[in-house]
Write a protein that holds these residues in place. Structure first.
Motif, PDB file in Angstrom:
ATOM      1  N   HIS A   5       0.820  -1.212   0.162  1.00 28.37           N
ATOM      2  CA  HIS A   5       0.128   0.042   0.052  1.00 28.37           C
ATOM      3  C   HIS A   5       0.816   1.230   0.107  1.00 28.37           C
ATOM      4  O   HIS A   5       0.653   2.325  -0.657  1.00 28.37           O
ATOM      5  N   GLN A   6       1.792   1.068   0.628  1.00 24.82           N
ATOM      6  CA  GLN A   6       2.892   2.689   0.699  1.00 24.82           C
ATOM      7  C   GLN A   6       3.406   2.796  -0.467  1.00 24.82           C
ATOM      8  O   GLN A   6       3.725   3.796  -0.982  1.00 24.82           O
ATOM      9  N   GLU A   9       1.374   4.978  -3.425  1.00 26.66           N
ATOM     10  CA  GLU A   9       0.988   6.022  -2.716  1.00 26.66           C
ATOM     11  C   GLU A   9       0.919   7.061  -3.607  1.00 26.66           C
ATOM     12  O   GLU A   9       1.643   7.092  -4.550  1.00 26.66           O
ATOM     13  N   LEU A  10      -0.206   7.764  -3.807  1.00 28.79           N
ATOM     14  CA  LEU A  10      -0.409   8.832  -4.634  1.00 28.79           C
ATOM     15  C   LEU A  10       0.316  10.028  -4.454  1.00 28.79           C
ATOM     16  O   LEU A  10       0.710  10.254  -3.512  1.00 28.79           O
ATOM     17  N   VAL A  12      -0.549  13.140  -4.460  1.00 28.30           N
ATOM     18  CA  VAL A  12      -1.174  13.998  -3.500  1.00 28.30           C
ATOM     19  C   VAL A  12      -0.773  13.691  -2.031  1.00 28.30           C
ATOM     20  O   VAL A  12      -0.701  14.310  -1.201  1.00 28.30           O
ATOM     21  N   ASP A  13      -1.032  12.338  -1.702  1.00 22.14           N
ATOM     22  CA  ASP A  13      -0.532  11.782  -0.554  1.00 22.14           C
ATOM     23  C   ASP A  13       0.846  11.952  -0.049  1.00 22.14           C
ATOM     24  O   ASP A  13       1.348  12.334   1.010  1.00 22.14           O
ATOM     25  N   ALA A  14       1.739  11.897  -1.061  1.00 20.62           N
ATOM     26  CA  ALA A  14       3.169  12.147  -1.040  1.00 20.62           C
ATOM     27  C   ALA A  14       3.399  13.669  -0.580  1.00 20.62           C
ATOM     28  O   ALA A  14       4.011  13.881   0.420  1.00 20.62           O
ATOM     29  N   LYS A  16       1.164  15.705   0.800  1.00 24.29           N
ATOM     30  CA  LYS A  16       0.542  15.665   2.407  1.00 24.29           C
ATOM     31  C   LYS A  16       1.523  15.275   3.316  1.00 24.29           C
ATOM     32  O   LYS A  16       1.565  15.925   4.364  1.00 24.29           O
ATOM     33  N   SER A  17       1.942  14.157   3.313  1.00 30.76           N
ATOM     34  CA  SER A  17       3.037  13.565   4.037  1.00 30.76           C
ATOM     35  C   SER A  17       4.330  14.306   4.196  1.00 30.76           C
ATOM     36  O   SER A  17       4.745  14.563   5.304  1.00 30.76           O
ATOM     37  N   GLU A  18       4.768  15.038   3.090  1.00 34.15           N
ATOM     38  CA  GLU A  18       5.865  15.923   3.160  1.00 34.15           C
ATOM     39  C   GLU A  18       5.478  17.182   3.901  1.00 34.15           C
ATOM     40  O   GLU A  18       6.205  17.823   4.655  1.00 34.15           O
ATOM     41  N   SER A  19       4.381  17.546   3.821  1.00 26.46           N
ATOM     42  CA  SER A  19       3.976  18.721   4.389  1.00 26.46           C
ATOM     43  C   SER A  19       3.941  18.483   5.787  1.00 26.46           C
ATOM     44  O   SER A  19       4.350  19.346   6.815  1.00 26.46           O
TER      45      SER A  19
END
Length: 63
Positions: A5-6, A9-10, A12-14, A16-19
């Motif tokens: 699943h990791q 990762e989309l 957009v999700d990347a 968000k996680s970087e943010s």
């Protein structure tokens, strides 16, 4: 969460996680700065109070 699943990762999700990672890093830097500033203020107060010999008692006991 599985590794499969990791990897899927989309973008957009990347982002968000970087943010989120950047926010946490900024938060920890702010906490470290506040601690350093507080310690400097306490040290400065200690040296100023140590310079005055006749400042008088901080606490008096009345009977």
């Amino acid at each position: 969460m599985s590794k499969k699943h990791q990897k899927t990762e989309l973008p957009v999700d990347a982002l968000k996680s970087e943010s989120a990672r950047q926010r946490w890093e900024l938060f920890h830097r702010a906490i470290a700065h506040a601690k350093e500033s507080n310690n400097a203020a306490l040290h400065e107060a200690d040296t100023q109070s140590g310079d005055t010999e006749c400042a008088g008692p901080l606490l008096t006991i009345v009977r």
